[in-house]
Scaffold this motif. Structure first.
Motif, short mmCIF file in Angstrom:
data_model
loop_
_atom_site.label_atom_id
_atom_site.label_comp_id
_atom_site.label_asym_id
_atom_site.label_seq_id
_atom_site.Cartn_x
_atom_site.Cartn_y
_atom_site.Cartn_z
N ASP A 274 0.83 -1.20 0.00
CA ASP A 274 0.00 0.00 0.00
C ASP A 274 0.87 1.25 0.00
O ASP A 274 0.59 2.23 -0.70
CB ASP A 274 -0.92 -0.02 1.22
CG ASP A 274 -2.04 1.00 1.12
OD1 ASP A 274 -2.55 1.22 0.01
OD2 ASP A 274 -2.41 1.58 2.16
N ASP B 238 -7.57 -8.29 0.62
CA ASP B 238 -8.86 -7.75 0.17
C ASP B 238 -9.58 -6.93 1.24
O ASP B 238 -10.57 -6.26 0.94
CB ASP B 238 -9.79 -8.90 -0.26
CG ASP B 238 -9.35 -9.52 -1.58
OD1 ASP B 238 -8.67 -8.82 -2.37
OD2 ASP B 238 -9.68 -10.70 -1.82
N SER C 266 -7.52 -1.47 1.07
CA SER C 266 -7.50 -0.88 -0.26
C SER C 266 -7.25 -1.94 -1.32
O SER C 266 -6.82 -3.05 -1.03
CB SER C 266 -6.42 0.20 -0.33
OG SER C 266 -5.17 -0.33 0.02
N GLU C 267 -7.51 -1.57 -2.55
CA GLU C 267 -7.38 -2.51 -3.65
C GLU C 267 -5.91 -2.70 -4.02
O GLU C 267 -5.34 -1.92 -4.79
CB GLU C 267 -8.18 -2.02 -4.86
CG GLU C 267 -9.68 -1.98 -4.61
CD GLU C 267 -10.45 -1.54 -5.82
OE1 GLU C 267 -9.81 -1.25 -6.85
OE2 GLU C 267 -11.69 -1.47 -5.76
#
Length: 291
Positions: free
Chosen positions: A27, A78, A81-82
């Protein structure tokens, strides 16, 4: 700095803790996560001529466990964030499969638990993680069992031990880059091996130590990173261990060998001992030929 992060998993709680660190770093660096589970061929014999029903059942059970392990990491990724990820299950000797995957897929960082299904009593010695740390050209972050119950990953302080060696400098570069990306503070620690306390300021060993930590601090300050330098005397491993515990360090970045020589690699070194016992994750950086 990190576009492709590998998270090997055996489905253990420690592997899932490592997956949360992998998610956190992916991320932060906008990286893709590669999830890998290895069906250990040493636990069944159907790769040989003698194939029987027992071995087929054992292989099927191991493959199911690998699928569950991969699914567990996918669910972790999941939850927030994606984060893009790829999943794969392979057969072979775990550390060999991991090393091959790192090489063939240009993995830039591997994040894995320091203990797996073999149990905590084995510590790190002889484990898959130790072998990967020893032999991987890409950095390896070993996440300890103390992080199993930590759902949210935080990193406010990073410890960079150094002895001024080329391997230590390679770890310095990565530690500062992570601190810059995560807006974390940095502690630079040089331990002078001594049983008589800290040498005087005029002692050559003290002068060299101060020069080394100042050099690292300059690099951090160029990126406007908050940094503190520390020169101590005693046992490098003991001082590092105490520093981690007393200062609440969130991450340690270290080279896999220092001034004692490349031939020793990790075995018996300060880094190996730190990996075994640190309450904080340790990012081990092996000096490569290109550095």
């Amino acid at each position: 700095m990190y576009d492709r992060i590998l998270v090997p998993t055996d489905g253990s709680e420690n592997a899932e803790a490592a997956a949360r660190y992998g998610r956190w770093l992916a991320d932060a660096f906008d990286a893709t996560v590669h999830i890998l589970s290895v069906v250990n061929i040493s636990t069944y014999t159907d790769q040989l001529a003698d194939i029987d029903e027992v071995n087929r059942e054992r292989r099927t059970a191991l493959e199911e466990r690998a699928k569950e392990a991969v699914t567990g990491v996918e669910e972790i990724l999941d939850r927030t964030s994606e984060i893009p990820y790829e999943s794969v299950i392979e057969h072979g000797t775990p550390y060999e499969v991991i090393l091959n995957y790192v090489s063939e897929n240009d993995i830039e960082l591997t994040v894995m638990g320091s203990h797996g299904r073999g149990g905590l009593d084995r510590l790190l010695l002889g484990s898959v993680t130790e072998r990967v740390v020893r032999m991987s050209d890409a950095p390896v972050m070993a996440v300890p069992p103390t992080r199993i119950d930590q759902e949210a990953v935080e990193c406010d302080s990073i410890l960079i031990p150094t002895d001024g060696s080329a391997a230590a400098e390679a770890a310095v570069t990565r530690g500062i880059a992570i601190a810059d990306q995560l807006e974390a503070s940095v502690h630079v620690l040089y331990v002078i091996v001594s049983g008589r306390g800290l040498p005087s300021v005029s002692d050559p060993a003290r002068t060299e130590a101060e020069r080394v930590v100042r050099s690292v601090a300059d690099k951090a300050e160029q990126r406007e990173i908050e940094v503190q330098t520390h020169v101590q005397a005693g046992s490098p491993y003991g001082n590092i261990r105490n520093f981690i515990s007393n200062r609440g360090i969130d991450l340690v970045t270290m080279g896999t060998h220092g001034r004692s020589g490349v031939k020793r690699y990790l075995l018996g070194s300060v880094t190996e001992k730190t990996l075994r016992t640190s309450d904080a994750p340790v990012l081990a950086v092996r000096l490569t030929k290109s550095e």
